[in-house]
Design a protein around this motif. Structure first.
Motif, short mmCIF file in Angstrom:
data_model
loop_
_atom_site.label_atom_id
_atom_site.label_comp_id
_atom_site.label_asym_id
_atom_site.label_seq_id
_atom_site.Cartn_x
_atom_site.Cartn_y
_atom_site.Cartn_z
N TYR A 18 -5.25 8.29 1.63
CA TYR A 18 -3.90 8.29 1.08
C TYR A 18 -3.00 9.21 1.88
O TYR A 18 -3.37 10.34 2.20
CB TYR A 18 -3.90 8.76 -0.38
N GLY A 20 1.26 10.28 1.77
CA GLY A 20 2.47 10.00 1.02
C GLY A 20 3.47 11.13 1.00
O GLY A 20 3.16 12.30 1.26
N LYS A 25 4.52 5.97 -0.50
CA LYS A 25 3.10 6.18 -0.75
C LYS A 25 2.30 5.10 -0.03
O LYS A 25 2.54 3.90 -0.23
CB LYS A 25 2.83 6.16 -2.25
N LEU A 41 -6.94 7.23 -7.03
CA LEU A 41 -5.50 7.51 -6.95
C LEU A 41 -5.03 8.22 -8.20
O LEU A 41 -4.24 9.18 -8.13
CB LEU A 41 -4.73 6.21 -6.74
N GLN A 42 -5.48 7.78 -9.36
CA GLN A 42 -5.08 8.43 -10.60
C GLN A 42 -5.52 9.88 -10.64
O GLN A 42 -4.83 10.74 -11.20
CB GLN A 42 -5.64 7.67 -11.80
N ASP A 45 -2.94 11.87 -9.23
CA ASP A 45 -1.65 11.63 -9.90
C ASP A 45 -0.79 10.57 -9.19
O ASP A 45 0.43 10.69 -9.14
CB ASP A 45 -0.86 12.93 -10.03
N ILE A 46 -1.45 9.55 -8.66
CA ILE A 46 -0.75 8.43 -8.04
C ILE A 46 -1.17 7.14 -8.75
O ILE A 46 -2.37 6.90 -8.94
CB ILE A 46 -1.07 8.30 -6.54
N GLU A 47 -0.21 6.32 -9.14
CA GLU A 47 -0.51 5.01 -9.72
C GLU A 47 -0.57 3.97 -8.60
O GLU A 47 0.31 3.92 -7.74
CB GLU A 47 0.54 4.63 -10.75
N THR A 50 2.43 1.95 -7.48
CA THR A 50 3.53 2.58 -6.75
C THR A 50 3.29 2.63 -5.24
O THR A 50 4.13 3.14 -4.50
CB THR A 50 3.78 4.02 -7.25
N ILE A 51 2.16 2.11 -4.77
CA ILE A 51 1.86 2.13 -3.34
C ILE A 51 2.83 1.22 -2.60
O ILE A 51 2.99 0.04 -2.95
CB ILE A 51 0.40 1.70 -3.08
#
Length: 269
Positions: A18, A20, A25, A41-42, A45-47, A50-51
């Motif tokens: 990852y 971002g 992202k 990803l979660q 703290d990335i959903e 949203t990539i």
């Protein structure tokens, strides 16, 4: 403004990284299950929804396993060079109507506020790539799956703030291990993977020539390496060249089956 990196997994079992910023992202490769990547990803703290872009380095299964799944479920735009796309498109299921963006190998392009620079690496794939990512004066580079590193690659990665570099195997473990000869020959060739010793020499070169402060050793073999061995081999070579770990640079590992540390790279004031 920080520039974030996290290795979600790295190794022959599957690869996903990852990169971002606040507004953009990116994922590099998707060689694990969609569920694993979504959960990983979660955890940072990335959903997944949203990539903004999924980039593929090459068509081997440990880099593309869930590309189709993620594209279908989350409408992730795919960024890939033409030869790699032709080699992988039959392997990922139908992505008809999805956003597929073909880039020219080695030509830079932007995804949001991140400048992406692909570069050639040496591996037994159709047109394998490394990537550098630049944002607000900070640079992150990812060089794995390369049996050797050329002067062109050194020039591309030496001014990185954070470098993800393959440290795949210990040469003696490969030679005396249980793999058949053809596979040993592949791993040790210039179209295979970098050894711990090679990684140590490359780290020494890029730190002396450039500004690299963080090096993460990646794609460690389960059969022909140990995390401690990779780390100590590279550390010893670097320190033999009068580069101090923790002062001149920082050395860390990525992991086959779990996420690594989250790095926030910031432009010096």
């Amino acid at each position: 403004m920080s520039f974030k990196f996290c290795s979600l997994a790295s190794g022959s079992s599957g690869n996903c990284q990852y990169v971002g910023t606040k507004d953009t992202k990116l994922l590099i490769d998707a060689g694990l299950t969609g569920k694993y990547i979504t959960n990983a990803l979660q955890n940072i703290d990335i959903e997944a929804s949203t990539i903004n872009g999924l980039l593929v380095t090459h068509e081997h299964s440990d880099h593309i396993k869930s590309v189709g799944v993620l594209m279908r479920k989350f409408d992730m735009p795919l960024y890939v060079n033409e030869k790699t796309w032709e080699a992988m498109k039959e392997k990922i299921g139908s992505v008809e109507g999805k956003d597929i963006r073909i880039f020219n190998s080695c030509d830079p392009f932007f995804i949001g506020d991140i400048r992406v620079k692909p570069y050639n690496v040496s591996h037994d794939a159709i047109n394998p790539m490394g990537f550098s990512f630049v944002h607000d004066g900070s640079k992150i580079s990812i060089t794995t799956d390369s049996g050797c590193v050329t002067d062109e690659i050194i020039d591309e990665i030496k001014d990185s703030d954070l470098l993800v570099l393959e440290s795949n195997h210990d040469v003696e473990m490969v030679k005396f291990g249980k793999y058949p000869w053809y596979l040993k020959k592949r791993i040790l060739s210039d179209l295979g993977h970098l050894s711990n010793e090679a990684a140590g020499n490359i780290v020494t070169e890029v730190v002396k020539k450039g500004k690299v402060k963080y090096v993460l050793l990646a794609h460690l073999s389960k059969e022909n390496n140990f995390p401690e061995l990779a780390y100590e081999t590279v550390k010893n070579i670097v320190e033999d060249n009068k580069i101090k770990i923790g002062l001149d640079m920082n050395l860390d590992l990525t992991y086959r089956n779990r996420i690594g540390r989250v790095y926030n790279i910031r432009k010096p004031l």
